[in-house]
Design a protein around this motif. Structure first.
Motif, mmCIF file in Angstrom:
data_model
loop_
_atom_site.group_PDB
_atom_site.id
_atom_site.type_symbol
_atom_site.label_atom_id
_atom_site.label_comp_id
_atom_site.label_asym_id
_atom_site.label_seq_id
_atom_site.Cartn_x
_atom_site.Cartn_y
_atom_site.Cartn_z
ATOM 1 N N GLU A 1 -29.951 61.207 2.093
ATOM 2 C CA GLU A 1 -30.364 62.461 1.441
ATOM 3 C C GLU A 1 -29.164 63.209 0.870
ATOM 4 N N ARG B 1 -35.787 65.988 0.042
ATOM 5 C CA ARG B 1 -36.588 65.570 1.188
ATOM 6 C C ARG B 1 -37.342 64.289 0.867
ATOM 7 N N PRO B 2 -37.564 63.423 1.869
ATOM 8 C CA PRO B 2 -38.249 62.150 1.640
ATOM 9 C C PRO B 2 -39.570 62.322 0.890
ATOM 10 N N ASP C 1 -37.229 57.594 3.228
ATOM 11 C CA ASP C 1 -37.065 57.844 4.654
ATOM 12 C C ASP C 1 -35.814 57.102 5.088
ATOM 13 N N THR C 2 -35.205 57.528 6.166
ATOM 14 C CA THR C 2 -34.094 56.766 6.732
ATOM 15 C C THR C 2 -34.579 56.042 7.980
ATOM 16 N N GLN D 1 -37.208 51.664 2.015
ATOM 17 C CA GLN D 1 -36.584 52.932 2.367
ATOM 18 C C GLN D 1 -35.089 52.664 2.573
ATOM 19 N N ARG E 1 -34.426 64.365 10.204
ATOM 20 C CA ARG E 1 -35.700 63.673 10.390
ATOM 21 C C ARG E 1 -35.565 62.196 9.991
ATOM 22 N N GLY F 1 -37.336 58.226 9.583
ATOM 23 C CA GLY F 1 -38.601 57.516 9.413
ATOM 24 C C GLY F 1 -38.872 56.610 10.600
#
Ligand code: SF4
Lengths: 167, 424
Positions: free
Chosen positions: B7, B20-21, B156-157, B191, B255, B257
């Motif tokens: 991000e 943000r994702p 997402d990570t 991702q 946050r 994933g």
């Protein structure tokens, strides 16, 4: 648009879509061997407007965009899958081939005839009178598909005055 | 707000404070890498159609590797047009110096925090240096070359943490085969994968490159490793610098994933059976499978560190009868270093044949492609049916050490047996 459904399983890879040994020829030669290793009757049997429905991770493997180009060349109007490999997904949209995610494809059978409504995000199975929900496309991709892919899309943007970079 | 490494890099490239994702953003590209196969011959016709110059020729790097050494008519013709294009478009060009993913960092083109696209599916390799690098097709590359921009869906990570340390004879390639087996080829869900943990921090840069490289086999868009002192030292050693890398890390509380934790100490050498990297299992389960060809090659498995590790197994030993060992060092620089340290000599003494610094049979090109019904054990990343040659050929994937051990044994073998012998 209305087309017949060709059903495939999970993990269809780019070597099956665009076999390496035919990569040197033109797209017509490559397309004539598209998916033949999974389904020998596919390249000859598919008609303009037909729709591919597949399982997970469709288009995994290499970044070669001939994988999507071969399908478009054969007249396939859209690919619907439970999930796509990322590079294939981007390549398909860039080439103007709709790639749509359907979280649940149960009930779709090979040979079904279906109506695809891109705007509404729905695949309607005509005989079964049943609708399959498709995930909506992000706005930027919907526009690119409407323009026919990335190249026509950029042409339009350039023509509309987005400056080209100075050399 | 707490952010992930992915991000942070994307936000900077998008000119935003944070992202943000799930958001779709347009980012400015710091660097675009192309090679002879998907590069000039595919992008030039599109650039012509668009009537566009390159967005910035100083941000484009061209590397010839797929068709090197040009031993087929087709290959020679493609290389010729690649060379002409480099001149005409005035871009940095590395010709015959090695495989793109290895040459790009070793020639100082990558720095932590960069946003980079590559015209090849193993482009996540650049993530080892803390750059957000991902692969795209030729049409999209032409779009980047014309505009300097690309769209991204903020990923997402997926944090993959390796605790403890690897045992002797077990390397980064084994970690990746194990991950392909456990998570599957779509485990990365397009991702951003990020590797962390003590076992990852302990790895050299080239071993980290193997982790990032095979994020492609997990189906991830990127395979990141937060830069640290090891990254800085390596970049300085090649005459570059790491820039402002501190802070390029996933914040505590960001946050995620998903978060997977694996114990490196429990990992054994892995092999992946034909025809998928996801068919991975411990080497013992395939031991005694006879092999005809052992291949140490590719961006994944023939860098200096890979050569050194394989030579450690081979030193003072000979190939089994009927086995051919082919070694294609990933770059000229790595080969020169291996030469200077006597490593290339070990391969020659064992009876190996040395091939050019190029993709070679990993890409299924050239005169050494695998023939009918051949069984090969290979340090490459992919063993899809027919990729390296005839559709009837069978490719097992393994680490360079396991490939070396198998070449000596004549069948798939555990490299740890040879380590033990060496030290007793
Ligand atoms: S060595 Fe193999 S995996 Fe690496 S870039 Fe070349 S063809 Fe791709």
């Amino acid at each position: 648009m209305t087309g017949r459904i060709f059903l495939f399983g999970d993990d269809i890879d780019t070597d099956q879509l665009a076999p390496g040994q035919y990569m040197k020829g033109g797209i017509a030669e490559l397309a004539a061997h598209c998916l033949e290793s999974v389904r020998p009757d596919f390249p000859a049997g598919v008609r303009k407007g037909d729709i591919l429905v597949a399982g997970r991770n469709f288009g995994m493997g290499s970044s070669r965009e001939q994988a999507a180009e071969a399908l478009r060349h054969l007249g396939v109007s859209a690919v619907i899958a439970r999930s796509f490999a990322g590079i294939f997904y981007r390549n398909a949209i860039n080439l103007g081939l709709p790639a749509l995610v359907a979280p649940d494809t149960t009930g779709i059978e090979d040979g079904d005839t279906a109506d695809l409504d891109l705007g509404a995000g729905r695949l309607h199975l005509i005989k079964k009178n049943r609708s399959i929900e498709l995930e909506p496309l992000p706005e930027n991709l919907r526009k690119m598909l409407e323009d026919g892919g990335l190249v026509p899309h950029l042409k339009k943007r350039f023509a509309a005055g987005m400056e080209k970079p100075t050399p | 707000m707490a952010s992930t490494l992915a991000e942070k890099i994307i936000a900077r490239a998008a000119g935003r404070d944070e992202v943000r994702p799930g958001e779709v953003v347009t980012v400015k590209v710091d660097l675009a890498m192309i090679h002879d196969s998907g590069g000039p011959r595919r992008v030039e016709p599109i650039l012509r159609e668009l009537g566009a110059p390159l967005f910035d020729s100083s941000r484009v790097v061209l590397i010839s590797d797929h068709f090197v050494p040009g031993d087929t008519d087709e290959g020679a013709r493609i290389l010729e047009m690649t060379r002409a294009w480099a001149k005409e478009r005035k871009v940095a060009f590395h010709d015959g110096e090695g495989i793109c993913h290895v040459v790009l960092p070793e020639r100082g083109h990558l720095r932590p925090g960069m946003m980079v696209v590559g015209g090849d599916s193993h482009s996540p390799t650049g993530g080892a240096f803390g750059a957000y690098m991902f692969g795209i097709g030729a049409t999209e590359m032409a779009g980047v070359l014309a505009t300097g921009e690309i769209w991204l869906k903020v990923p997402d990570t997926i944090l993959i943490e390796w605790t403890n340390t690897l045992s002797p004879g077990v390397v980064a390639k084994d970690m990746m085969l194990a991950l392909c087996g456990r998570l599957g080829m779509d485990g990365g869900r397009y991702q951003a994968v990020e590797y962390s943990g003590t076992a990852v921090s302990a790895l050299s840069m080239q071993e980290r490159m193997t982790l990032s490289n095979m994020a492609a086999e997990l189906g991830a868009q990127a395979g990141l490793i937060a830069p640290d002192e090891t990254t800085q030292r390596w970049l300085e050693s090649i005459g570059g610098g790491a820039g402002e890398w501190r802070g390029l890390a996933t914040d505590p509380g960001a946050r995620l994933g998903a978060h997977h934790v694996f114990d490196a100490a429990l990992l054994e050498p892995q092999v992946a059976a034909p025809h998928s990297p996801a068919n991975a299992a411990s080497v013992g389960q395939a031991a005694a499978t006879p092999v005809d060809i052992a291949y140490i090659g590719a961006c994944t498995g023939a860098k200096y560190e890979d050569l050194k590790a394989a030579a450690g197994i081979l030193a003072g030993r000979k190939l089994a009868g009927g086995v051919e060992l082919l070694v294609a060092p990933a770059s000229r620089r790595d080969q020169d270093r291996a030469e200077a340290e006597g490593i290339m000599r070990v391969f020659e003494d064992a009876g190996a044949r040395i091939l050019p610094n190029a993709c070679g049979i990993c890409a299924g090109y050239g005169s050494d492609r695998l023939g009918e019904n051949v069984t090969c054990i290979s340090s490459t990343a992919r063993n899809f049916k027919g990729r390296m040659g005839a559709a009837s050929s069978k490719v097992w994937l393994a680490s360079p050490l396991t490939v070396a051990a198998s070449a000596i044994a004549g069948h798939i073998a555990d490299p740890r047996e040879f380590l033990a012998e060496a030290s007793s």
